[in-house]
Design an enzyme around this catalytic site. Sequence first.
Site, mmCIF file in Angstrom:
data_model
loop_
_atom_site.group_PDB
_atom_site.id
_atom_site.type_symbol
_atom_site.label_atom_id
_atom_site.label_comp_id
_atom_site.label_asym_id
_atom_site.label_seq_id
_atom_site.Cartn_x
_atom_site.Cartn_y
_atom_site.Cartn_z
ATOM 1 C CB CYS A 298 -9.785 -1.778 -0.013
ATOM 2 S SG CYS A 298 -11.525 -1.749 -0.539
ATOM 3 C CB CYS B 131 -13.208 -7.419 -4.860
ATOM 4 S SG CYS B 131 -13.897 -7.440 -3.190
#
Length: 252
Positions: free
Chosen positions: A177, A70
């Site tokens: 992302c 992440c």
Amino acid sequence: MIVALIDSGFGLLPTAAWLRKLRPDVDLLLRLDPDGAPWGPKPQEWVVDRVVSAARSARDLGAEVVVLPCNTASVTALEQVRADLGPQVPVVGTVPAIKPAAAVCRSVAVWATAATTASPYQADLIARFGGDATVTGVACHGLAEAVDRGDMTAIRASVTDAAARTPDDVEGVVLGCTHYPLVVDTIVAALPAGVRLFDSAQAVAAQTVRRMDELGNPGNGNGTVSVYLSGRPGDLPPGAAAYESGRLLGAG
């Protein structure tokens, strides 16, 4: 060998899928946080506390390696997690694939959350690894959240908006992302033909395997997948089945 992957939502699936392909014997512990998602807009101290707590819990559940697949968690809390767990538990973070993109493309766009796009961390990566390429940050408003919801209308709208704000001469787009590879077909359809996409899931998985090997533990896992939702044992939400990476896991 148990490897924990920590993310607010489905963004951990691409890295988990690559780990499953590289080391099918390894037991995976997936730690999602539906109660706290999305992490991007939250205050920095809140995110640090949330991620450190999740990593600590994963260690207590037997994780020998912790992965933060992440970008928000890595930008905000990677060093704090490493300090909290100590050197005996390797912690692998996620870095946008700016360096390989800039090595082969003259114009690069980094698609990421608004928080990551505005972060000094990403600015530093661009300065260090952008080379001679022109690198532009593009904030993809609401895309990660739409992916977690499985809301294809919102996904297409966010991708279309990001593509409209991407330079016309772009040759490469970095998926900054970890949620974005889950909707790669939608992204490809919105960009001009020939634009190359770069993401870091495979590289993060390979680095995780290297750190596992450094521990000298050959492992005797069965390739199981355990899921925790904001600390509670559970199953991957039904929406995960819609994503190819979820199917690659071979788990429900």
